[in-house]
Design a protein around this motif. Structure first.
Motif, PDB file in Angstrom:
ATOM      1  N   SER A  70     -18.734 -26.481 -17.409  1.00  0.00           N
ATOM      2  CA  SER A  70     -19.708 -26.254 -18.285  1.00  0.00           C
ATOM      3  C   SER A  70     -20.028 -24.955 -17.996  1.00  0.00           C
ATOM      4  O   SER A  70     -20.219 -24.546 -16.955  1.00  0.00           O
ATOM      5  CB  SER A  70     -20.903 -27.267 -18.350  1.00  0.00           C
ATOM      6  N   HIS A 109     -22.442 -21.743 -19.494  1.00  0.00           N
ATOM      7  CA  HIS A 109     -23.569 -21.454 -20.064  1.00  0.00           C
ATOM      8  C   HIS A 109     -23.263 -20.220 -21.044  1.00  0.00           C
ATOM      9  O   HIS A 109     -24.227 -20.206 -21.919  1.00  0.00           O
ATOM     10  CB  HIS A 109     -24.955 -21.554 -19.420  1.00  0.00           C
ATOM     11  N   ALA A 131     -21.265 -19.583 -22.964  1.00  0.00           N
ATOM     12  CA  ALA A 131     -20.462 -19.879 -23.948  1.00  0.00           C
ATOM     13  C   ALA A 131     -21.308 -20.680 -25.313  1.00  0.00           C
ATOM     14  O   ALA A 131     -21.923 -21.536 -24.841  1.00  0.00           O
ATOM     15  CB  ALA A 131     -19.309 -20.627 -23.903  1.00  0.00           C
ATOM     16  N   ASN A 132     -21.413 -19.961 -26.470  1.00  0.00           N
ATOM     17  CA  ASN A 132     -22.121 -20.633 -27.433  1.00  0.00           C
ATOM     18  C   ASN A 132     -20.882 -21.285 -28.261  1.00  0.00           C
ATOM     19  O   ASN A 132     -20.540 -20.578 -29.289  1.00  0.00           O
ATOM     20  CB  ASN A 132     -23.162 -19.853 -28.392  1.00  0.00           C
ATOM     21  N   ALA A 133     -20.149 -22.098 -27.632  1.00  0.00           N
ATOM     22  CA  ALA A 133     -18.913 -22.732 -28.217  1.00  0.00           C
ATOM     23  C   ALA A 133     -18.629 -23.994 -27.825  1.00  0.00           C
ATOM     24  O   ALA A 133     -19.050 -24.210 -26.682  1.00  0.00           O
ATOM     25  CB  ALA A 133     -17.822 -21.547 -28.101  1.00  0.00           C
ATOM     26  N   GLN A 134     -17.806 -24.694 -28.605  1.00  0.00           N
ATOM     27  CA  GLN A 134     -17.242 -26.072 -27.799  1.00  0.00           C
ATOM     28  C   GLN A 134     -16.745 -25.778 -26.724  1.00  0.00           C
ATOM     29  O   GLN A 134     -15.552 -24.885 -26.321  1.00  0.00           O
ATOM     30  CB  GLN A 134     -16.460 -26.681 -28.939  1.00  0.00           C
ATOM     31  N   THR A 135     -17.050 -26.358 -25.744  1.00  0.00           N
ATOM     32  CA  THR A 135     -16.383 -26.562 -24.345  1.00  0.00           C
ATOM     33  C   THR A 135     -15.888 -27.702 -23.752  1.00  0.00           C
ATOM     34  O   THR A 135     -14.833 -27.751 -23.251  1.00  0.00           O
ATOM     35  CB  THR A 135     -17.268 -25.789 -23.135  1.00  0.00           C
ATOM     36  N   SER A 136     -16.630 -28.945 -23.969  1.00  0.00           N
ATOM     37  CA  SER A 136     -16.269 -30.057 -23.635  1.00  0.00           C
ATOM     38  C   SER A 136     -14.874 -30.570 -24.048  1.00  0.00           C
ATOM     39  O   SER A 136     -14.126 -31.206 -23.253  1.00  0.00           O
ATOM     40  CB  SER A 136     -17.403 -31.364 -24.037  1.00  0.00           C
ATOM     41  N   ASN A 137     -14.520 -30.240 -25.070  1.00  0.00           N
ATOM     42  CA  ASN A 137     -13.274 -30.620 -25.734  1.00  0.00           C
ATOM     43  C   ASN A 137     -12.150 -29.884 -24.988  1.00  0.00           C
ATOM     44  O   ASN A 137     -11.080 -30.263 -25.142  1.00  0.00           O
ATOM     45  CB  ASN A 137     -13.164 -30.184 -27.398  1.00  0.00           C
ATOM     46  N   ILE A 184     -21.353 -35.224 -14.349  1.00  0.00           N
ATOM     47  CA  ILE A 184     -21.802 -33.631 -14.495  1.00  0.00           C
ATOM     48  C   ILE A 184     -22.995 -33.464 -13.603  1.00  0.00           C
ATOM     49  O   ILE A 184     -22.823 -32.433 -12.646  1.00  0.00           O
ATOM     50  CB  ILE A 184     -22.310 -33.489 -15.759  1.00  0.00           C
TER      51      ILE A 184
END
Lengths: 455, 455, 455
Positions: free
Chosen positions: B108, B110, B112-118, B152
């Protein structure tokens, strides 16, 4: 850099400042008349209006913290919190620290953006030291004992802290808008009391207080009138917990982080404050009736004493201010509880732990205390002390090194362990029934007790 | 939405950015030379000045955390904190995560304001995954392991975290006013170490550190000169406690919540920071002498290691920056203490609990550890394990389900409990003296020990 | 003072307000249809658009808090959190509190800057009381039970709290810029559940929840679409811990402390929130995929339940809002765990403590509970109760005074201690084997159990 900061302000208004200084002088005189025991001095130089002198005396003390509870620790000038100091932005501040104690003390004063450790750190017993600085940063500041290193944290927990306010040249918004000073200034320190160093490490406060007593302003509410312009100088001393100061029935009109007039926010139910965080809060009392003042951390703080009442009535007396010093009342003869974070307190507080044959008997040195402070072990048991204090550099009050020294009634040492660094242990086996009180030779106010019992 | 945010900035200044980028490249090269073990790469694309690539390697690790204390947990690239990454606002960031471990990890980030989990969640052992995002939000950010779900929290506590800084296009106020970059950049992560999952749940840190060691900058002070413009990139990683970063003798001139240049406040003694909160702090060193840096949460944090020194002297070396990575030194042969939040550490830390006949023998599974980790029970005792982990959905590293598996020396299972959901229990009676080490089959790094003793 | 505050706003925009009011009315009607059990009423006066009426019913309750865990405590209208109330800035709010319980309750409503204690403090069993105030301060507010004194803290921990939102006349920045209301409003309360008063005092939460259940929005993710304008009305009820609300893959575009539109900050990974702190957070969902919502205090909060998922898909249903009330589902027949902060819960949670001959048998009264709740002592043992509650002023629910009363099966009292003030003790010796359940006569929901066993 001082030049830089001044540009963020709105320039000096000499006339207003002069009036404020005169007013402050009158208030200080009045305060001095009423509270000689807790006053730090604060004698203003009448010719320049700029040099402010204060005197802080460090000592070991046993004091009343309200409700017939006695506290044994350290103080400035005999109270917890210590004396409150107010100056104006731009004043030159001279603080003299007189160490009347048998252990090393010192001073950290958050109102100073200036070297302090070289001047008032590490003050030996009997020594007097002076710090001079210019109060260029307006706001609400903590000060506390700072002998150096490990001792900074231990002495602050032990009771040595207080508030200094640097009144800004630039007026706060509401003061500007209303064209007048607050009707009531409430200087409010929230602070925690610990039963021992283990709880200090774990953040488990025994009591949480406003200005030196649990529920002080429930027993003795703060008088105000509806429509009053009230300013809180709120300081969370901690030393551990995060508070959210709130009034039941109140929404804070203007809040300023650190008390700096440039840090304005509006209309909140609370102000979040970690240890040493402060706020100036401006608020108009909306009605008659009681307003409960509270840290909204209900279990760790409010329910342990961080509750007060502002009692609003049309005919309330005009008291002008509530000051943040502790009352400094002497301890009662027969207290309901004796709290001594470093020493032996009441045995219903520092409850003896009974070990059995086969148990791991491990006594911690932690936060300048033994834990458990009282142990009962069977004859033949090997007892181990372990140093859980981490700061094992430096010497004397500045270090977290510890040992175990048993002195007999005749003054001879029964035994003395080696000096332990962090995570080191010392073990000894007790083969005779008996009772031993012991201390740390580095921090002789640390006290423990071990009782050897027949199996 | 990116369009919206850019409007709150003051436009791009390409020339300054280019210089900054060039400077950063040089610094990165120097950093890479000095610290090959902890560098994450950060290779800049020389043609566009916009693509930044980093490599993070996840693994199980045993490292030195200072003062001859050894820590067993997880790392990024072998250090705790993991590698520091700096980019400029507007850069394209490409992070490759290589899982060299036998358990699932993830990321994770922080910044990034973007999808990361995928893209970088749930990375299986041996797998490599890449995330690309545009760093449009300036500030100081945490990154940490994020396999998903329960994992996490457990992996972050276990040692996998670090800092990414996104340098803004818009200059901070003091930089603008002084017309120069800071003389010294101090990238400072405050983080906690836990002895076991129970303490993790209770917020009882064993140690609290700046950049990977207790009292790291007391032993090795940060050099600076009076008048230096110092910037702190302060990040409280937690994972639990709220800090208030302060300098003895210092008042922070400018503070920016999250490090965003639009969030300016002035003149405070502290910055309040919950876990993952960050601040950019600009400060001019006022004098010569030592300035103690400290979390003002004195008992839960400072006294356990969150203290450092900035040592100001006219002739101090110009070091340019302090980086936030852990030192990555190998563990010593014979550590004074072995800390293993999930496994068995030193027996003076994970102290065996001796149960007696008639006691309720209840061993918790909590935070991917057993609690107590070591138990001694009399022959004939029924021992019960209870799962106090709450997140019992999902599977593998992503779940808080646990069991108890005892494997004998010959590799055969002695017994295996069923898999427990939250609040479920498993009981068994031990009728023979002996010693059993056991693990959780889902999280095989969880280890406990039970000793059956004659009554 | 109200005049002062209005000047800090940007004037009223009647047309927009009228539309917003009409919209709110429609939403409220829809909400009322879907959630009759938890609605507080909120009937709007259609003629003036200004008077809003709500009804809160206080009672003792046993409810399901998810995952087959049962909770025994107090509620408003049968749910924890209680009903959500929304009004517009400038509305007149009328709240009627109906006490259907056998103990005293009350109300503190943080949205009121007006005397409340005189109107809705200290409401006797069977009594109905009404408070009227003008909602002049926009923001996100907590309300909670407030019988007065000690009871305020105990009842809030016991389950009585909820959210009131005062929608501002002045629009939030992003709403202004985009020219539309949020696509999704997420009203999110973070709150803690405690097993007993000791843990309440120590800040050791058993569970931490979003809107009434552990991992509620992991099991039932919040649907949204990429590009959606989402607003969080985030309130940390506490009552103890400091949270940092964060989304994995998200950076908060605009944040407003307290929800006041004047308190804007930008671009942060988190919002720090002590108990009763709140924020309005505006954020554009950047992509498709799952975004994990979490308090970044990982060990004390997230891992215990403060995790949810916002699931972003192009074809997600448009639900408009997530409301903060608990689900109000009835308790299951055979719960996996029974949590009762004041009474006796499951014996794997309120684990019996076995004392041995010679042990100090000291049972605390703390936070309106006994601790340990279950004790087993050998015949002939002297048991001592000590009152660790500090607020010993006032009477009834408003005090922390306690006693120990054992009532036999035939209804006769077996024994009754005197009423204990803070730090006072009561001791008695048990000479016959047997089992005693006891209560406090002041707070009869406090329950303890002592078992006298043969040595």
């Amino acid at each position: 850099m001082r030049g830089i900061m001044q540009k963020t302000g709105k320039g000096r208004r000499a006339t207003i400042a002069a009036i404020a200084v005169a007013l402050a002088a009158v208030l200080l005189l009045l305060a001095a008349c009423e509270r000689p025991a807790t006053s730090a001095g604060g004698r203003q130089n009448p010719e320049t209006g700029e040099v402010r002198r204060f005197e802080l005396i460090t000592r070991s003390d046993t004091i009343n913290i309200g409700d017939n509870v006695t506290f044994e620790g350290f103080t400035f000038n005999g109270t917890m919190p210590g004396p409150q100091m107010e100056v104006n932005e731009g004043d030159t501040v001279e603080i003299t620290v007189i160490n009347e104690d048998s252990v090393t003390h010192g001073l950290s004063i958050h109102a100073a953006n200036a070297q302090t450790s070289n001047y008032v750190g590490n003050i030996a017993p009997g020594e007097t030291r002076t710090l001079t600085f210019q109060a260029d940063y307006p706001g609400v500041y903590m000060y506390h004992c700072a002998p150096g290193g490990h001792g900074i944290m231990a002495h602050t927990m032990g009771g040595q802290f207080g508030m200094m306010v640097v009144e800004p040249q630039q007026r706060y918004r509401m003061e500007e808008e209303l064209g007048r000073e607050p009707d009531l200034k409430v200087y409010l320190i929230q602070h925690e009391v610990y039963a021992d160093g283990r709880d200090f490490f774990d953040g488990k406060a025994l009591y949480v207080m406003f200005n030196g007593e649990t529920f002080r302003y429930v027993r003795d509410p703060i008088p105000a009138r509806p429509g009053d312009f009230v300013r809180f100088y709120y300081l969370n001393v901690g030393p551990n917990l995060t508070s959210t100061f709130h009034a039941v029935g109140g929404i804070w009109d203007d809040i300023y982080y650190g008390g700096n007039p440039n840090n304005l926010m509006h209309g909140t139910q609370s102000v979040v404050s970690g240890p040493t965080d402060s706020w100036v809060i401006d608020w108009i009392v909306p009605d008659e009736g009681p307003f409960t003042l509270v840290s909204h951390a209900f279990g760790t703080q409010a329910i342990k004493g961080a509750v007060g009442v502002l009692d609003s009535r049309e005919d309330a007396p005009r008291i002008g201010e509530i000051r943040s010093e502790g009352l400094g009342t002497p301890p009662v003869e027969d207290p309901k509880r004796f709290v001594s974070p470093f020493g032996l307190g009441s045995d219903t507080l520092d409850v003896p732990v009974r070990y059995r044959s086969g148990d791991r008997t491990l006594i911690q040195m932690v936060g300048n205390s033994y834990y458990p402070k009282r142990a009962e072990v069977p004859v033949g048991t090997t007892v181990t002390w372990i140093n859980e204090d981490v700061f094992d550099m430096l010497e004397g009050e500045l270090t977290g090194k510890h040992d175990v020294v048993v002195v007999q009634a005749d003054g001879n040492e029964r035994f003395r362990s080696e000096l332990l660094d962090h995570a080191e242990t010392f073990s000894t086996t007790f083969n005779q029934p008996g009772e031993y009180e012991y201390i740390c030779s580095i921090h002789p106010y640390m006290r423990g007790k071990i009782t050897i019992v027949e199996q």
